[in-house]
Design a protein around this motif. Structure first.
Motif, PDB file in Angstrom:
ATOM      1  N   TYR A  21       0.822  -1.211   0.000  1.00 28.37           N
ATOM      2  CA  TYR A  21       0.000   0.000   0.000  1.00 28.37           C
ATOM      3  C   TYR A  21       0.857   1.262   0.000  1.00 28.37           C
ATOM      4  CZ  TYR A  21       0.852   0.937   4.983  1.00 28.37           C
ATOM      5  OH  TYR A  21       1.432   1.241   6.189  1.00 28.37           O
ATOM      6  N   ASN A  22       2.061   1.207   0.596  1.00 25.96           N
ATOM      7  CA  ASN A  22       2.942   2.367   0.553  1.00 25.96           C
ATOM      8  C   ASN A  22       3.360   2.693  -0.868  1.00 25.96           C
ATOM      9  OD1 ASN A  22       3.284   3.145   3.360  1.00 25.96           O
ATOM     10  ND2 ASN A  22       4.327   1.187   3.644  1.00 25.96           N
ATOM     11  N   ASP A  23       3.638   1.656  -1.662  1.00 29.90           N
ATOM     12  CA  ASP A  23       3.972   1.874  -3.070  1.00 29.90           C
ATOM     13  C   ASP A  23       2.832   2.578  -3.792  1.00 29.90           C
ATOM     14  OD1 ASP A  23       6.481   0.525  -2.924  1.00 29.90           O
ATOM     15  OD2 ASP A  23       5.448  -1.389  -3.050  1.00 29.90           O
ATOM     16  N   LEU A  24       1.608   2.101  -3.558  1.00 25.60           N
ATOM     17  CA  LEU A  24       0.461   2.673  -4.246  1.00 25.60           C
ATOM     18  C   LEU A  24       0.274   4.151  -3.922  1.00 25.60           C
ATOM     19  CD1 LEU A  24      -2.172  -0.195  -3.834  1.00 25.60           C
ATOM     20  CD2 LEU A  24      -0.664   0.256  -5.776  1.00 25.60           C
ATOM     21  N   GLN A  25       0.697   4.556  -2.733  1.00 24.86           N
ATOM     22  CA  GLN A  25       0.529   5.941  -2.304  1.00 24.86           C
ATOM     23  C   GLN A  25       1.750   6.818  -2.601  1.00 24.86           C
ATOM     24  OE1 GLN A  25      -0.345   5.267   1.840  1.00 24.86           O
ATOM     25  NE2 GLN A  25      -2.521   4.882   1.467  1.00 24.86           N
ATOM     26  N   THR A  26       2.797   6.214  -3.156  1.00 18.33           N
ATOM     27  CA  THR A  26       4.010   6.965  -3.480  1.00 18.33           C
ATOM     28  C   THR A  26       3.852   7.661  -4.820  1.00 18.33           C
ATOM     29  OG1 THR A  26       5.409   5.427  -2.234  1.00 18.33           O
ATOM     30  CG2 THR A  26       6.486   6.798  -3.901  1.00 18.33           C
ATOM     31  N   ALA A  27       4.109   8.948  -4.852  1.00 18.04           N
ATOM     32  CA  ALA A  27       3.975   9.726  -6.085  1.00 18.04           C
ATOM     33  C   ALA A  27       4.826   9.129  -7.191  1.00 18.04           C
ATOM     34  CB  ALA A  27       4.378  11.178  -5.829  1.00 18.04           C
ATOM     35  N   GLY A  28       4.231   8.939  -8.355  1.00 20.26           N
ATOM     36  CA  GLY A  28       4.943   8.414  -9.501  1.00 20.26           C
ATOM     37  C   GLY A  28       4.886   6.903  -9.661  1.00 20.26           C
ATOM     38  N   PHE A  29       4.479   6.189  -8.604  1.00 22.83           N
ATOM     39  CA  PHE A  29       4.402   4.732  -8.725  1.00 22.83           C
ATOM     40  C   PHE A  29       3.302   4.324  -9.692  1.00 22.83           C
ATOM     41  CE2 PHE A  29       2.818   0.548  -7.400  1.00 22.83           C
ATOM     42  CZ  PHE A  29       3.986  -0.187  -7.457  1.00 22.83           C
ATOM     43  N   LEU A  30       2.164   4.989  -9.606  1.00 24.51           N
ATOM     44  CA  LEU A  30       1.058   4.751 -10.527  1.00 24.51           C
ATOM     45  C   LEU A  30       1.028   5.856 -11.571  1.00 24.51           C
ATOM     46  CD1 LEU A  30      -1.724   3.708  -7.984  1.00 24.51           C
ATOM     47  CD2 LEU A  30      -0.379   2.200  -9.466  1.00 24.51           C
ATOM     48  N   GLY A  31       0.911   5.449 -12.828  1.00 25.41           N
ATOM     49  CA  GLY A  31       0.840   6.426 -13.901  1.00 25.41           C
ATOM     50  C   GLY A  31      -0.554   7.005 -14.036  1.00 25.41           C
ATOM     51  N   GLN A  32      -0.624   8.202 -14.572  1.00 24.78           N
ATOM     52  CA  GLN A  32      -1.901   8.871 -14.817  1.00 24.78           C
ATOM     53  C   GLN A  32      -2.100   9.055 -16.317  1.00 24.78           C
ATOM     54  OE1 GLN A  32      -3.768   9.223 -12.024  1.00 24.78           O
ATOM     55  NE2 GLN A  32      -1.973   8.346 -11.002  1.00 24.78           N
ATOM     56  N   ALA A  33      -3.328   9.292 -16.722  1.00 19.81           N
ATOM     57  CA  ALA A  33      -3.644   9.442 -18.144  1.00 19.81           C
ATOM     58  C   ALA A  33      -2.741  10.485 -18.791  1.00 19.81           C
ATOM     59  CB  ALA A  33      -5.110   9.825 -18.314  1.00 19.81           C
ATOM     60  N   GLY A  34      -2.108  10.094 -19.881  1.00 13.44           N
ATOM     61  CA  GLY A  34      -1.211  11.000 -20.593  1.00 13.44           C
ATOM     62  C   GLY A  34       0.246  10.855 -20.229  1.00 13.44           C
ATOM     63  N   ASP A  35       0.546  10.213 -19.082  1.00  5.78           N
ATOM     64  CA  ASP A  35       1.941   9.963 -18.718  1.00  5.78           C
ATOM     65  C   ASP A  35       2.551   8.923 -19.656  1.00  5.78           C
ATOM     66  OD1 ASP A  35       1.552  11.650 -16.591  1.00  5.78           O
ATOM     67  OD2 ASP A  35       1.511  10.071 -15.060  1.00  5.78           O
ATOM     68  N   LEU A  36       3.842   9.050 -19.947  1.00  2.00           N
ATOM     69  CA  LEU A  36       4.531   8.046 -20.739  1.00  2.00           C
ATOM     70  C   LEU A  36       4.792   6.803 -19.896  1.00  2.00           C
ATOM     71  CD1 LEU A  36       7.137  10.276 -22.607  1.00  2.00           C
ATOM     72  CD2 LEU A  36       5.051   9.264 -23.552  1.00  2.00           C
TER      73      LEU A  36
END
Length: 223
Positions: A21-36
């Motif tokens: 769960y810490n990974d999931l909450q770390t900025a940049g771990f999950l990409g957002q729409a439009g991210d490479l």
């Protein structure tokens, strides 16, 4: 904490991806729409909270795809987890429970430690209706008459198809015969990730790579 492993890992598993769960909450771990995504210079994430976790090489296919809860979640009650794949030449699409190719776990926050889901996506199943269609011998022969007439027609359709086999598709190779390009395996998590206070998981795959057996240079798996 997040860790990707690949190789002969035992039990036919070739690739794993661990996260908590810490990974999931770390900025940049999950990409957002439009991210490479980083797979190719142009491939983009197509929806919120997606993550590339593995690759299917050109000519390769998937025998198994699963996720196991190592530590149960706490703090969130609306999470769903999906796993899909796209050709390396395409942007990643939004995943839903109805189009998830590899894994669909709509009660991601309600799984006890040790709970596993395997091969429950669209690539590993066949709808029964493909064995029962046809006007002469299948459910297409139903005329919309009385219940008795429809019941008799349905019983006849089952009888006429009694010798057919209904089985799971064994692997992605059969689900999609287009093998001329590598594929990106990615996940998507919907729900209130910020509320998580516990949770740990391991993704695992059996990915077959026939071209890795070549004695000379292996063709490029990307575009």
């Amino acid at each position: 904490m997040a860790q990707l492993n690949s190789g002969n890992l035992g039990g036919g598993i070739t690739h794993t991806f661990e996260f908590d769960y810490n990974d999931l909450q770390t900025a940049g771990f999950l990409g957002q729409a439009g991210d490479l995504t980083g797979v190719t210079p142009t491939q983009e994430y197509g929806y919120a909270n997606q993550r590339v976790v593995a690759q299917v090489p050109r000519s390769g296919y998937i025998l198994n795809a699963g996720i196991t809860t190592v530590e149960a979640t706490a703090g969130a009650s609306d999470l769903a987890f999906y796993c899909d794949l796209q050709p390396n030449s395409s942007n990643l699409a939004q995943i839903t429970s109805s189009n998830a190719t590899l894994i669909s776990n709509t009660e991601f926050d309600d799984r006890a430690a040790g709970y596993s889901i395997q091969n429950n996506g669209n690539a590993f199943s066949q709808p029964l209706d493909i064995f029962l269609t046809g006007v002469g011998d299948g459910l297409n022969g139903l005329t919309g008459g009385t219940d008795a007439e429809n019941g008799a027609a349905a019983a006849l359709a089952l009888y006429n198809n009694r010798d057919r086999s209904v089985s799971e598709r064994p692997n992605y190779n059969i689900y999609s015969p287009a093998q001329n390009i590598g594929h990106t395996i990615y996940t998507q998590i919907d729900g209130t990730i910020a509320n998580l206070t516990a949770g740990r998981w391991i993704l695992w795959f059996s990915i077959v790579d026939p071209l890795s057996l070549l004695n000379d240079r292996k063709p490029d798996s990307l575009v």
